[in-house]
Structure formats: C-alpha cells, structure tokens
Write a protein that holds these residues in place. Structure first.
Motif, PDB file in Angstrom:
ATOM      1  N   LYS A  25       0.747  -1.078   0.056  1.00 20.24           N
ATOM      2  CA  LYS A  25       0.011  -0.210  -0.170  1.00 20.24           C
ATOM      3  C   LYS A  25       0.776   1.317  -0.015  1.00 20.24           C
ATOM      4  O   LYS A  25       0.680   2.320  -0.738  1.00 20.24           O
ATOM      5  CB  LYS A  25      -0.850  -0.126   1.168  1.00 20.24           C
ATOM      6  CG  LYS A  25      -1.823  -0.970   1.211  1.00 20.24           C
ATOM      7  CD  LYS A  25      -2.948  -1.048   2.500  1.00 20.24           C
ATOM      8  CE  LYS A  25      -3.681  -2.385   2.482  1.00 20.24           C
ATOM      9  NZ  LYS A  25      -4.470  -2.255   3.769  1.00 20.24           N
ATOM     10  N   ASN A  47       2.621   1.385  -3.431  1.00 20.64           N
ATOM     11  CA  ASN A  47       1.624   1.967  -4.310  1.00 20.64           C
ATOM     12  C   ASN A  47       1.456   3.449  -4.330  1.00 20.64           C
ATOM     13  O   ASN A  47       1.076   4.143  -5.353  1.00 20.64           O
ATOM     14  CB  ASN A  47       0.263   1.202  -4.258  1.00 20.64           C
ATOM     15  CG  ASN A  47      -0.809   1.558  -4.967  1.00 20.64           C
ATOM     16  OD1 ASN A  47      -0.698   1.271  -6.194  1.00 20.64           O
ATOM     17  ND2 ASN A  47      -1.810   2.284  -4.501  1.00 20.64           N
ATOM     18  N   ASN A  52       2.218   6.214  -7.277  1.00 13.43           N
ATOM     19  CA  ASN A  52       1.095   6.994  -7.844  1.00 13.43           C
ATOM     20  C   ASN A  52       1.189   8.405  -8.013  1.00 13.43           C
ATOM     21  O   ASN A  52       0.999   9.140  -8.587  1.00 13.43           O
ATOM     22  CB  ASN A  52      -0.182   6.705  -7.233  1.00 13.43           C
ATOM     23  CG  ASN A  52      -0.884   5.397  -7.480  1.00 13.43           C
ATOM     24  OD1 ASN A  52      -0.619   4.813  -8.550  1.00 13.43           O
ATOM     25  ND2 ASN A  52      -1.831   5.005  -6.530  1.00 13.43           N
ATOM     26  N   TYR A  85       1.316  -3.228 -10.389  1.00 13.34           N
ATOM     27  CA  TYR A  85       1.031  -1.867 -10.155  1.00 13.34           C
ATOM     28  C   TYR A  85       0.465  -1.294 -11.410  1.00 13.34           C
ATOM     29  O   TYR A  85       1.543  -0.917 -12.254  1.00 13.34           O
ATOM     30  CB  TYR A  85       1.949  -0.707  -9.616  1.00 13.34           C
ATOM     31  CG  TYR A  85       2.490  -1.387  -8.438  1.00 13.34           C
ATOM     32  CD1 TYR A  85       1.954  -1.257  -6.847  1.00 13.34           C
ATOM     33  CD2 TYR A  85       3.895  -1.978  -8.470  1.00 13.34           C
ATOM     34  CE1 TYR A  85       2.504  -1.654  -5.781  1.00 13.34           C
ATOM     35  CE2 TYR A  85       4.366  -2.615  -7.110  1.00 13.34           C
ATOM     36  CZ  TYR A  85       3.746  -2.493  -5.949  1.00 13.34           C
ATOM     37  OH  TYR A  85       4.322  -2.795  -4.667  1.00 13.34           O
ATOM     38  N   SER A 101      -3.364  -0.290 -13.811  1.00 12.65           N
ATOM     39  CA  SER A 101      -4.643   0.409 -14.088  1.00 12.65           C
ATOM     40  C   SER A 101      -5.377   0.411 -12.921  1.00 12.65           C
ATOM     41  O   SER A 101      -6.103   0.925 -12.231  1.00 12.65           O
ATOM     42  CB  SER A 101      -5.429  -0.065 -15.184  1.00 12.65           C
ATOM     43  OG  SER A 101      -5.522  -1.522 -15.339  1.00 12.65           O
ATOM     44  N   SER A 102      -5.059  -0.881 -12.344  1.00 14.59           N
ATOM     45  CA  SER A 102      -5.510  -1.238 -10.782  1.00 14.59           C
ATOM     46  C   SER A 102      -4.133  -1.892 -10.203  1.00 14.59           C
ATOM     47  O   SER A 102      -3.386  -2.505 -10.912  1.00 14.59           O
ATOM     48  CB  SER A 102      -6.844  -1.948 -10.702  1.00 14.59           C
ATOM     49  OG  SER A 102      -6.613  -3.319 -11.280  1.00 14.59           O
ATOM     50  N   THR A 103      -4.261  -1.957  -9.002  1.00 16.59           N
ATOM     51  CA  THR A 103      -3.210  -2.436  -8.126  1.00 16.59           C
ATOM     52  C   THR A 103      -3.556  -3.926  -7.814  1.00 16.59           C
ATOM     53  O   THR A 103      -4.757  -4.092  -7.026  1.00 16.59           O
ATOM     54  CB  THR A 103      -2.407  -1.486  -6.810  1.00 16.59           C
ATOM     55  OG1 THR A 103      -1.955  -0.587  -7.534  1.00 16.59           O
ATOM     56  CG2 THR A 103      -1.653  -2.742  -6.339  1.00 16.59           C
ATOM     57  N   MET A 104      -2.925  -4.895  -7.907  1.00 17.40           N
ATOM     58  CA  MET A 104      -3.508  -6.231  -7.614  1.00 17.40           C
ATOM     59  C   MET A 104      -2.351  -7.029  -6.850  1.00 17.40           C
ATOM     60  O   MET A 104      -1.093  -6.964  -7.192  1.00 17.40           O
ATOM     61  CB  MET A 104      -3.885  -7.050  -8.863  1.00 17.40           C
ATOM     62  CG  MET A 104      -5.084  -6.885  -9.242  1.00 17.40           C
ATOM     63  SD  MET A 104      -5.670  -8.172 -10.660  1.00 17.40           S
ATOM     64  CE  MET A 104      -5.632  -9.800  -9.459  1.00 17.40           C
ATOM     65  N   THR A 162      -7.507  -7.230  -5.494  1.00 20.58           N
ATOM     66  CA  THR A 162      -7.789  -5.728  -6.098  1.00 20.58           C
ATOM     67  C   THR A 162      -7.894  -4.701  -5.042  1.00 20.58           C
ATOM     68  O   THR A 162      -8.601  -4.878  -4.058  1.00 20.58           O
ATOM     69  CB  THR A 162      -8.373  -5.627  -7.090  1.00 20.58           C
ATOM     70  OG1 THR A 162      -8.314  -6.741  -8.280  1.00 20.58           O
ATOM     71  CG2 THR A 162      -8.485  -4.159  -7.910  1.00 20.58           C
ATOM     72  N   TYR A 163      -6.783  -3.469  -5.002  1.00 22.23           N
ATOM     73  CA  TYR A 163      -6.758  -2.825  -4.197  1.00 22.23           C
ATOM     74  C   TYR A 163      -7.854  -1.722  -4.381  1.00 22.23           C
ATOM     75  O   TYR A 163      -7.858  -1.031  -5.474  1.00 22.23           O
ATOM     76  CB  TYR A 163      -5.361  -2.252  -4.179  1.00 22.23           C
ATOM     77  CG  TYR A 163      -5.102  -0.960  -3.097  1.00 22.23           C
ATOM     78  CD1 TYR A 163      -5.065  -1.535  -1.837  1.00 22.23           C
ATOM     79  CD2 TYR A 163      -4.738   0.551  -3.309  1.00 22.23           C
ATOM     80  CE1 TYR A 163      -5.098  -0.491  -0.873  1.00 22.23           C
ATOM     81  CE2 TYR A 163      -4.440   1.320  -2.347  1.00 22.23           C
ATOM     82  CZ  TYR A 163      -4.748   0.932  -1.066  1.00 22.23           C
ATOM     83  OH  TYR A 163      -4.503   1.634  -0.021  1.00 22.23           O
ATOM     84  N   GLU A 164      -8.649  -1.198  -3.342  1.00 20.34           N
ATOM     85  CA  GLU A 164      -9.786  -0.479  -3.495  1.00 20.34           C
ATOM     86  C   GLU A 164      -9.339   0.819  -2.704  1.00 20.34           C
ATOM     87  O   GLU A 164      -9.008   1.041  -1.329  1.00 20.34           O
ATOM     88  CB  GLU A 164     -10.865  -0.939  -2.934  1.00 20.34           C
ATOM     89  CG  GLU A 164     -12.335  -0.224  -3.488  1.00 20.34           C
ATOM     90  CD  GLU A 164     -12.324   1.189  -3.428  1.00 20.34           C
ATOM     91  OE1 GLU A 164     -11.794   2.092  -2.817  1.00 20.34           O
ATOM     92  OE2 GLU A 164     -13.050   1.593  -4.228  1.00 20.34           O
ATOM     93  N   SER A 193     -10.728 -10.535  -5.609  1.00 21.66           N
ATOM     94  CA  SER A 193     -11.310 -10.231  -7.021  1.00 21.66           C
ATOM     95  C   SER A 193     -11.297 -11.260  -8.261  1.00 21.66           C
ATOM     96  O   SER A 193     -11.933 -11.469  -9.119  1.00 21.66           O
ATOM     97  CB  SER A 193     -10.665  -8.999  -7.687  1.00 21.66           C
ATOM     98  OG  SER A 193      -9.328  -8.952  -7.620  1.00 21.66           O
TER      99      SER A 193
END
Length: 334
Positions: free
Chosen positions: A43, A46, A50, A168, A170-173, A186-188, A197
C-alpha cells in the motif's frame, strides 16, 4: 438509491488470510502476519508510485545494483519500504533483495522466515507509465535462532511456503499462493483495502500469446528461434511489455508463454532464480501451469548464489512443453 450501484464489496485480504489460517489446525499465525506486513508495504509503495511524477522521484538514482543495472529512484524507495515493514513485523530473520549485495539481517533472532524479493520489477518503465511490479518468495528458516544464514537463503524452490507478486497498473493487484491454489486481490484505494477479485486462478492449458524480446533473437539458441517461427506459423500474437510481472500476469490469466532464454551476452539468462523465477514458478504451477529453464523444472533447481541467474520459460503447460520440445530437438541436432 439505485440498487445496481450498491455493488457487494467482497472479502478483504485480511479476512481471507484469517479464514485460510483456520484451515490449518497447526498454524500459529506468523505466516499470516507476514503476509499482512507485505500487504502494508504494498500500500505504501503503491502510494509512492502513484505520486512519483509529482514528487520528482522518477528516473535513475545514479548508482548500480549488484546486477550491474542502473538503479531507479523508485527501486531504492520500494526496497526501503519493504525492508522496513518486514523488520517491524518481526516474523523475518533475513531478507534477500535484488537491490542489496548481501543478506539483510533484520535483527529478529526469533523470526521464522526468510523473504526473497524484487522490490520493484520493471521500474525503468515508471517514466512512461507502464505497469510494474513486486515479486516475493517466503521460506521457513532451517537454522536455529540468531541471524539468517546462507543455508536459509539458498533453499530449493520446492521449499517455498508462499510466493506472490504485486502488479501496479490500471489497478493494483496482489496475487499469492501458500501452496493451496492462487488467489488475486485488487486494491480499493478509497477504502485502503485489498479485496478478493480473482479467486482460484487457473491458467489456460494452451494460449495464443508468446512474450519475449525479439530484438535479441539473433543471439537466441536455435531451439528458441525455431519455436518463435512456429508461433508465427500458428498466428500467435507476440506481446512483450518488458516488465516481467506485467507479462507474466497477462499470460497467467489469458494463456501464453513467457521466454527469457540464454543469449550471447547473458549465457545463464538474465532473471534471478532465488527471488524471481522460483516465486513465479510456484505461482504458475499452483495455477496449473509450468515453469522450466528450457529443459529442467525451475523448482527442482537448487541455487548456489544469492543473485544466481537462470533462463526462464513459463506459462501455459502445453506451450512450455512445446518450447522444451524445440530445445530438445536442438540438442539432438548438435
């Protein structure tokens, strides 16, 4: 409120880890905590990725790592973040990192685990906003207390108790296995949580994607050249991002094969056995795939050096078998 907008949130990573721990009566919680420590570091990394462009932490750091590769600023940042989280967690006695020459001792003499990691795979792609990742592998130590030893760190790949990667993009998984299948989360970011997910990931037995750097084809072994020609005859699609985690993740879900063979400049291959090949090999096998160096199963190889390099052929089992078939034909011809 429209009920269609109230989508179910699902199972969090923490809850999933807790439930899986309950499946093993002998589990004492250390591995579960270690996985949570890795998720926490993920986290943080990430967040740094970003906002990298805004903080000016893209580009090179001005130093080379043990591999002779130019370190990126984010390589150094990710390395620090993961080491700090693992030290503070208290479950790890030693760490192997692509960015460090030697074993990193955590000072946790009672730590039961070794973590081997590539903190930021494909980090040179960050400048152009291409998917990058983290790869990790977890071993149970074999020594008794004190600092981690070389024997702890150079275990056979079959001794891994868990392995995973983070992508890392379009979404982070976060995708991981503890030897009982592969699950993706998948990270929210608005909730600060990973949610299940991609349960029980299974890779297709055969795909139509092949991934390799064809710019080096003139220095590939003849067997690999022949296989690439075969792929073109079959109208397979060539897909190569240049970020191992991203290429592997796509092929895992869609079906395909990733190839990094020996070349004239890298006769032993380029990828590292301990913290890249072994981790992905365990994941792909748990998902029904296969990983090979072109002739031998990756997980059967016992490392002799921390940063040992290894060729890699990994992905859908039928496609890996076909590569081995072409490599074997080359040896017979010789």
């Amino acid at each position: 409120m429209n009920d269609q907008l109230a989508l179910p949130v699902g199972t969090t990573l923490d809850r999933f880890i807790m439930r899986k721990q309950e499946d093993f009566p002998y589990a004492t919680g250390e591995l579960s905590q270690l996985l949570r420590d890795i998720a926490l570091a993920t986290k943080i990394v990430n967040r740094e990725i970003n906002r990298a462009g805004l903080l000016g932490v893209t580009g090179t750091f001005g130093q080379q790592n043990i591999q002779g590769e130019e370190q990126q600023k984010l390589d150094v940042i990710a390395n620090i973040r993961f080491i700090r989280a693992l030290r503070n967690g208290g479950e790890v006695c030693a760490i192997i990192s692509e960015e460090e020459d030697h074993i990193i001792q955590t000072g946790n003499a009672r730590g039961k685990y070794i973590v081997a990691m590539d903190p930021l795979d494909g980090s040179s792609n960050i400048d152009v906003n291409v998917a990058i990742g983290t790869i990790f592998s977890i071993y149970r130590r074999v020594s008794e207390g004190g600092d981690g030893t070389l024997e702890d760190c150079l275990q056979n790949g079959t001794k891994q108790v868990a392995a995973g990667y983070i992508i890392y993009g379009s979404s982070t998984m976060l995708v991981y296995t503890t030897g009982c299948g592969v699950n993706g989360f998948t990270y929210e970011p608005s909730l600060g949580e990973f949610f299940l997910s991609h349960p029980n990931i299974r890779t297709p037995k055969k795909g139509k994607l092949y991934s390799c750097n064809e710019g080096n084809i003139n220095s590939f072994p003849d067997g690999i050249k022949a296989y690439i020609s075969y792929c073109k005859e079959q109208n397979y699609s060539g897909r190569y991002i240049g970020s191992l985690v991203a290429d592997f993740h796509r092929n895992l879900l869609k079906g395909g094969v990733y190839i990094y063979p020996p070349t004239a400049t890298s006769p032993n291959g380029k990828l590292r056995l301990v913290y890249e090949c072994n981790a992905l090999a365990l994941i792909v096998e748990q998902a029904g795939g296969k990983a090979s160096d072109g002739s031998e199963r990756i997980l059967d190889k016992t490392p002799t050096e921390l940063h040992q390099r290894c060729p890699l052929v990994i992905g859908s089992p039928d496609m890996v078998d076909k590569v081995e078939e072409f490599m074997k034909a080359e040896l017979v011809a010789v």
